[in-house]
Design a protein around this motif. Structure first.
Motif, PDB file in Angstrom:
ATOM      1  N   ASP A 271     -39.599  94.610 -68.881  1.00 22.91           N
ATOM      2  CA  ASP A 271     -38.947  94.758 -67.581  1.00 22.91           C
ATOM      3  C   ASP A 271     -39.562  93.874 -66.499  1.00 22.91           C
ATOM      4  OD1 ASP A 271     -41.283  96.207 -67.527  1.00 22.91           O
ATOM      5  OD2 ASP A 271     -40.444  97.946 -66.495  1.00 22.91           O
ATOM      6  N   GLY A 272     -40.410  92.917 -66.899  1.00 23.53           N
ATOM      7  CA  GLY A 272     -40.844  91.880 -65.976  1.00 23.53           C
ATOM      8  C   GLY A 272     -42.150  92.099 -65.257  1.00 23.53           C
ATOM      9  N   LEU A 273     -42.837  93.205 -65.510  1.00 21.02           N
ATOM     10  CA  LEU A 273     -44.153  93.401 -64.927  1.00 21.02           C
ATOM     11  C   LEU A 273     -45.189  92.579 -65.691  1.00 21.02           C
ATOM     12  CD1 LEU A 273     -43.910  97.203 -64.274  1.00 21.02           C
ATOM     13  CD2 LEU A 273     -44.555  95.538 -62.527  1.00 21.02           C
ATOM     14  N   ILE A 274     -46.256  92.185 -65.007  1.00 20.99           N
ATOM     15  CA  ILE A 274     -47.329  91.408 -65.617  1.00 20.99           C
ATOM     16  C   ILE A 274     -48.512  92.324 -65.903  1.00 20.99           C
ATOM     17  CG2 ILE A 274     -48.918  89.482 -65.300  1.00 20.99           C
ATOM     18  CD1 ILE A 274     -46.844  88.272 -63.370  1.00 20.99           C
ATOM     19  N   ALA A 310     -39.326  82.844 -59.754  1.00 19.38           N
ATOM     20  CA  ALA A 310     -39.986  83.278 -58.523  1.00 19.38           C
ATOM     21  C   ALA A 310     -39.209  84.422 -57.884  1.00 19.38           C
ATOM     22  CB  ALA A 310     -40.114  82.104 -57.556  1.00 19.38           C
ATOM     23  N   GLY A 311     -37.897  84.311 -57.869  1.00 18.75           N
ATOM     24  CA  GLY A 311     -37.071  85.375 -57.294  1.00 18.75           C
ATOM     25  C   GLY A 311     -37.179  86.674 -58.062  1.00 18.75           C
ATOM     26  N   ARG A 312     -37.262  86.572 -59.394  1.00 20.26           N
ATOM     27  CA  ARG A 312     -37.418  87.792 -60.199  1.00 20.26           C
ATOM     28  C   ARG A 312     -38.748  88.463 -59.894  1.00 20.26           C
ATOM     29  NH1 ARG A 312     -34.974  84.580 -64.178  1.00 20.26           N
ATOM     30  NH2 ARG A 312     -36.912  84.198 -65.323  1.00 20.26           N
ATOM     31  N   MET A 313     -39.796  87.675 -59.734  1.00 21.34           N
ATOM     32  CA  MET A 313     -41.103  88.262 -59.420  1.00 21.34           C
ATOM     33  C   MET A 313     -41.093  88.902 -58.032  1.00 21.34           C
ATOM     34  SD  MET A 313     -43.304  88.093 -61.901  1.00 21.34           S
ATOM     35  CE  MET A 313     -41.893  88.620 -62.887  1.00 21.34           C
TER      36      MET A 313
END
Length: 368
Positions: A271-274, A310-313
């Motif tokens: 889901d895009g978390l680091i 960048a926008g997703r982050m």
């Protein structure tokens, strides 16, 4: 991305200029509690330097009238933390809220940020005394914090461990790059180049940058730590190497590509978390999520002309970290279950949040 940029300008900067600033002492607060009130904890020189940068840069961008705050806090940083001895200058690690020294340790990481702040305030007001002080700090770093045998920095003086970390070197590189942009031709770019060569020759292991090394840059005997790397630092080095390449004209793309690829391959959840830490074999070593790696991913994406990522982050930041537990605040770290792991808001994270916004904004002028 627009929501993120608006939040920085309209919520975060005003909060930290007000509740986050102690006007009587002329310095920034170390952190706020869950209700937005300052906590009476030691104030680190590193945090003061980071906040000075934020408000100096915000003033230059026209995002916030922060020039007076930056200059006032610079004066108190020098007054309360700095010690000059001969041709060297250094900074205490922390002071109590009443100004007494809490820790007189000389920390390499903190000195990198002192240089970073001096560069930005010099860009703001052109005071030559700031460059004189920066050069005294550099002489201290060279004489007192640099390993004369194997190269690189010890973490602190007095030296408690001779093991090395990549992190203070990364931020010293950052400081030299911005000193070069503020005052070109004084040798700062050459110093940055020496750190990039140290990175390439001693730190990088194929496509991975370990966090920890023995004194001679060999792997640590402690195998539980020797292979640990942080995706957030991979992204941060991508951005720094890109900036170094643009300033120096040197080819850095192979290193950038390797670091970026491994961070994307092993550092992101579905889901895009680091994640905070990864081991040498690519398995997740620490499944929690700090706020700052997501800001570094924004900076790396902008350096690699990937505004979509960048926008997703920025969306991840807004969804999981920002504008809580109060307007202009943030949750600094969440667990694998997305629950908060800290109950206060540290000022130290604003540096990451603001710099990512500046890099992503058309007004940020990344080459300036």
């Amino acid at each position: 991305m627009r929501r993120y940029l608006d939040w920085i300008r309209d919520e975060a900067l005003p909060l930290w200029a007000d509740a986050g600033f102690d006007a009587g002492a002329g310095r920034f607060r170390e952190r706020l509690d869950g209700a937005g009130r300052p906590e009476a904890v030691p104030h680190r020189s590193m945090v003061q330097a980071r906040q000075i940068y934020v408000f100096a840069h915000a003033a230059q961008l026209g995002w916030f009238d922060g020039a007076a705050l930056a200059e006032t806090a610079t004066a108190s940083l020098i007054r309360d933390f700095c010690r000059e001895e001969g041709d060297q200058a250094s900074f205490a690690f922390s002071i109590h809220p009443d100004g007494r020294i809490a820790s007189d340790v000389r920390d390499a990481y903190a000195h990198a940020f002192a240089l970073f702040a001096l560069a930005w305030v010099y860009r703001l007001n052109g005071d030559p005394g700031l460059l004189t002080l920066a050069d005294k700090v550099i002489r201290f770093v060279d004489a007192q914090l640099t390993d004369p045998r194997h190269g690189g920095l010890f973490d602190a003086l007095p030296v408690a461990t001779r093991d090395k970390r990549q992190n203070p070197h990364m931020h010293l590189l950052e400081a030299y790059l911005f000193l070069e942009q503020a005052a070109p031709g004084r040798g700062y770019l050459e110093r940055a180049g020496a750190l990039v060569r140290l990175f390439a020759d001693r730190m990088l292991r194929d496509t991975v940058l370990p966090e920890y090394f023995a004194q001679d840059w060999s792997p640590l005997a402690d195998t539980a730590r020797s292979g640990i790397w942080e995706p957030g630092h991979h992204f941060e080095w991508v951005w720094l190497l890109d900036r170094y390449g643009r300033l120096s004209g040197e080819t850095v793309e192979p290193w950038i590509g390797a670091l970026d690829a491994s961070a994307h391959a092993f550092g992101l959840t579905p889901d895009g978390l680091i994640v905070d830490e990864v081991d040498a074999d690519g398995t997740v070593a620490k499944a929690s999520h700090r706020i700052w790696p997501h800001t570094e991913a924004i900076k790396a994406a902008m350096a690699r002309n990937d505004p979509a990522f960048a926008g997703r982050m920025a969306g991840v930041l807004m969804a999981h970290f920002l504008d809580r537990p109060f307007a202009g605040g943030w949750i600094d770290q969440i667990g694998p279950d997305r629950a908060p792991l800290v109950d206060y808001v540290p000022a130290s994270s604003l540096y990451h949040l603001f710099l990512a916004a500046a890099e992503a904004s058309p007004l940020g002028n990344r080459d300036a």
